[in-house]
Design an enzyme around this catalytic site. Structure first.
Site, PDB file in Angstrom:
ATOM      1  N   CYS A 112       0.820  -1.230   0.000  1.00 24.80           N
ATOM      2  CA  CYS A 112       0.000   0.000   0.000  1.00 24.80           C
ATOM      3  C   CYS A 112       0.847   1.271   0.000  1.00 24.80           C
ATOM      4  CB  CYS A 112      -0.954   0.003   1.181  1.00 24.80           C
ATOM      5  SG  CYS A 112      -1.913  -1.506   1.289  1.00 24.80           S
ATOM      6  N   HIS A 252      -3.276   7.060   2.897  1.00 29.99           N
ATOM      7  CA  HIS A 252      -3.677   5.752   2.361  1.00 29.99           C
ATOM      8  C   HIS A 252      -5.106   5.470   2.856  1.00 29.99           C
ATOM      9  CE1 HIS A 252      -3.981   1.652   1.369  1.00 29.99           C
ATOM     10  NE2 HIS A 252      -3.635   1.155   2.545  1.00 29.99           N
ATOM     11  N   ASN A 282     -10.111  -0.159   0.364  1.00 31.81           N
ATOM     12  CA  ASN A 282      -8.649  -0.069   0.351  1.00 31.81           C
ATOM     13  C   ASN A 282      -8.139  -0.671  -0.963  1.00 31.81           C
ATOM     14  OD1 ASN A 282      -5.920  -0.493   0.678  1.00 31.81           O
ATOM     15  ND2 ASN A 282      -6.089  -1.325   2.752  1.00 31.81           N
TER      16      ASN A 282
HETATM   17  O1  UT7 Z   1      -3.388  -1.370   3.655  1.00 32.38           O
HETATM   18  C1  UT7 Z   1      -3.088  -1.918   4.883  1.00 32.38           C
HETATM   19  C2  UT7 Z   1      -4.221  -2.808   5.171  1.00 32.38           C
HETATM   20  N1  UT7 Z   1      -4.648  -3.040   6.454  1.00 32.38           N
HETATM   21  C3  UT7 Z   1      -5.120  -2.175   7.366  1.00 32.38           C
HETATM   22  O2  UT7 Z   1      -5.052  -0.991   7.290  1.00 32.38           O
HETATM   23  C4  UT7 Z   1      -5.788  -2.827   8.511  1.00 32.38           C
HETATM   24  C5  UT7 Z   1      -5.649  -2.098   9.818  1.00 32.38           C
HETATM   25  N2  UT7 Z   1      -6.570  -2.670  10.753  1.00 32.38           N
HETATM   26  C6  UT7 Z   1      -7.902  -2.392  10.727  1.00 32.38           C
HETATM   27  O3  UT7 Z   1      -8.328  -1.580   9.932  1.00 32.38           O
HETATM   28  C7  UT7 Z   1      -8.794  -3.070  11.724  1.00 32.38           C
HETATM   29  O4  UT7 Z   1      -8.007  -3.815  12.632  1.00 32.38           O
HETATM   30  C8  UT7 Z   1      -9.860  -3.999  11.054  1.00 32.38           C
HETATM   31  C9  UT7 Z   1     -10.881  -3.161  10.325  1.00 32.38           C
HETATM   32  C10 UT7 Z   1      -9.175  -4.958  10.105  1.00 32.38           C
HETATM   33  C11 UT7 Z   1     -10.591  -4.806  12.134  1.00 32.38           C
HETATM   34  O5  UT7 Z   1     -11.175  -3.934  13.087  1.00 32.38           O
HETATM   35  P1  UT7 Z   1     -10.977  -4.208  14.649  1.00 32.38           P
HETATM   36  O6  UT7 Z   1     -11.718  -3.162  15.352  1.00 32.38           O
HETATM   37  O7  UT7 Z   1      -9.504  -4.318  14.899  1.00 32.38           O
HETATM   38  O8  UT7 Z   1     -11.722  -5.585  14.818  1.00 32.38           O
HETATM   39  P2  UT7 Z   1     -11.141  -6.990  15.318  1.00 32.38           P
HETATM   40  O9  UT7 Z   1     -10.264  -7.601  14.299  1.00 32.38           O
HETATM   41  O10 UT7 Z   1     -10.598  -6.826  16.710  1.00 32.38           O
HETATM   42  O11 UT7 Z   1     -12.472  -7.843  15.418  1.00 32.38           O
HETATM   43  C12 UT7 Z   1     -13.534  -7.495  16.320  1.00 32.38           C
HETATM   44  C13 UT7 Z   1     -14.655  -8.496  16.127  1.00 32.38           C
HETATM   45  C14 UT7 Z   1     -14.192  -9.942  16.152  1.00 32.38           C
HETATM   46  O12 UT7 Z   1     -15.202 -10.689  16.815  1.00 32.38           O
HETATM   47  P3  UT7 Z   1     -15.035 -11.095  18.371  1.00 32.38           P
HETATM   48  O13 UT7 Z   1     -13.785 -11.921  18.432  1.00 32.38           O
HETATM   49  O14 UT7 Z   1     -14.919  -9.812  19.106  1.00 32.38           O
HETATM   50  O15 UT7 Z   1     -16.291 -11.855  18.642  1.00 32.38           O
HETATM   51  C15 UT7 Z   1     -14.169 -10.346  14.694  1.00 32.38           C
HETATM   52  O16 UT7 Z   1     -14.385 -11.735  14.520  1.00 32.38           O
HETATM   53  O17 UT7 Z   1     -15.275  -8.313  14.846  1.00 32.38           O
HETATM   54  C16 UT7 Z   1     -15.341  -9.576  14.168  1.00 32.38           C
HETATM   55  N3  UT7 Z   1     -15.256  -9.308  12.734  1.00 32.38           N
HETATM   56  C17 UT7 Z   1     -16.339  -9.046  11.985  1.00 32.38           C
HETATM   57  N4  UT7 Z   1     -17.642  -8.972  12.278  1.00 32.38           N
HETATM   58  C18 UT7 Z   1     -18.472  -8.664  11.280  1.00 32.38           C
HETATM   59  C19 UT7 Z   1     -14.157  -9.254  11.953  1.00 32.38           C
HETATM   60  N5  UT7 Z   1     -14.506  -8.944  10.689  1.00 32.38           N
HETATM   61  C20 UT7 Z   1     -15.846  -8.805  10.686  1.00 32.38           C
HETATM   62  C21 UT7 Z   1     -16.781  -8.492   9.678  1.00 32.38           C
HETATM   63  N6  UT7 Z   1     -18.077  -8.423  10.019  1.00 32.38           N
HETATM   64  N7  UT7 Z   1     -16.423  -8.232   8.424  1.00 32.38           N
END
Ligand code: UT7
Length: 325
Positions: A112, A252, A282
């Site tokens: 990215c 980004h 993204n």
């Molecule tokens: O270009 C570089 C690319 N990457 C990035 O920039 C990513 C940077 N990170 C992020 O943007 C965030 O960490 C994410 C958007 C990827 C995730 O957000 P988060 O607030 O860190 O969520 P998490 O991974 O801690 O997940 C929270 C909950 C989990 O459930 P439990 O364990 O709390 O029950 C996940 O299983 O959300 C769940 N979850 C979803 N639920 C519904 C994960 N993806 C989804 C989804 N829909 N798509």
């Protein structure tokens, strides 16, 4: 002083739009979760066009806008982690299609941050006096390397390409930059692993999932906020430019929450961060040039404005550039 000036910008996204609602029909997710956690509402997904089709379209638009003939292009640099082939490079495919028979053409890989690394490369060739101009493009079809059964990643990404025609200038252009890499963290964001195999050895296949995007979202989030803030601060300090002098920042387009943290830590209001991730998701190396093109096409930039481009991505890598428009 020789500088590298952005003369024209262009972007191209596939026609097909996939909404959060559409995604909720294939994985266990919702518009509410995706919107609140990322700020993304929809993304463009290829209905068959490969990355070359998108980047070639951008290159053709750049030549049309500038009326520069293909044979006058000195350098073509394309950033991508989803090229059509291992070889040829996307840049060589662009070269053929625009008739840039005098150009040197190659790709760079910095995920990215790719557009920042590509623009930085072009900038050095131009500043050294070796080349007069360049076409710099970031383009991806991430849809082909996303695991469409993994809700944690498939909702984040989109396809597209964006780029700029840059040339030597005595007046304005790239003022200062900061690029960085943290290879020790490479495994927090990977994609496209290819297994080693040959006719003489019985090598067990690696798990297929390593082909797809694998990401520790929380670690990437931490990496992004820390390094983007540090990198932008450093560029402003070293260039002796105050944050109030910056008209726009093109970050980004990964997650609106990352931008909110950066805005708060730097004390730069959110209105100065130009964002379009709501409509494109993204798009990795395409995200910054696509947003820059939108900013430019909307007539929001005037010659002399100071803007900053800043990205982070797999590798891990980051890059910030201060540009006088
Ligand atoms: O270009 C570089 C690319 N990457 C990035 O920039 C990513 C940077 N990170 C992020 O943007 C965030 O960490 C994410 C958007 C990827 C995730 O957000 P988060 O607030 O860190 O969520 P998490 O991974 O801690 O997940 C929270 C909950 C989990 O459930 P439990 O364990 O709390 O029950 C996940 O299983 O959300 C769940 N979850 C979803 N639920 C519904 C994960 N993806 C989804 C989804 N829909 N798509």
């Amino acid at each position: 002083m020789i500088r590298t000036r952005v003369i024209a910008t262009a972007a191209k996204a596939p026609e097909q739009v996939i909404t959060n609602e559409d995604l909720s029909k294939i994985v266990d997710t919702s518009d509410e979760w995706i919107s609140q956690r990322t700020g993304i509402k929809e993304r463009h997904i290829s209905a068959g066009e490969n990355t070359s089709a998108l980047v070639i379209d951008v290159a053709k638009q750049l030549l049309e806008k500038t009326e520069v003939p293909g044979e006058s292009i000195d350098l073509i640099v394309v950033a991508s982690v989803t090229p059509d082939y291992g070889t040829p490079s996307l840049a060589c495919m662009v070269q053929k299609e625009i008739g840039a028979k005098n150009a040197v053409a190659f790709d760079v890989v910095a995920a990215c941050s790719g557009f920042m690394f590509a623009l930085s490369t072009a900038d050095k060739y131009i500043k050294s006096g070796m080349f007069e101009n360049a076409i710099v493009i970031g383009g991806e079809t991430l849809s082909k390397i996303v695991d469409w059964t993994d809700r944690a990643t498939c909702v984040l990404f989109g396809d597209g390409a964006g780029g700029a025609y840059v040339e030597k200038s005595q007046e304005a252009g790239v003022v200062h930059e900061n690029l960085g890499s943290a290879g020790e963290l490479y495994d927090i964001l990977t994609e496209g692993y290819t297994n080693c195999s040959n006719a003489f050895n019985d090598i067990p296949a690696e798990i297929d999932s390593k082909w797809y995007v694998n990401m520790n979202g929380r670690e990437v989030f931490k990496f992004a906020t820390k390094n983007v803030v540090r990198s932008m601060k450093r560029v402003m300090e070293e260039a002796q430019v105050d944050r109030d002098e910056i008209k726009y920042i093109v970050p980004h387009q990964a997650n609106v929450r990352i931008v909110e943290v950066v805005s708060k830590k730097l004390g730069i209001p959110m209105e100065k961060f130009y964002m379009n991730m709501e409509r494109y998701g993204n798009t990795s190396s395409a995200s910054i040039p696509m947003a820059l093109n939108e900013l430019n096409e909307r007539g929001l930039l005037e010659r002399g404005d100071k803007i900053m481009l800043s990205g982070f991505g797999g590798g891990m890598t980051w890059g910030t550039m201060l540009i006088e428009w």
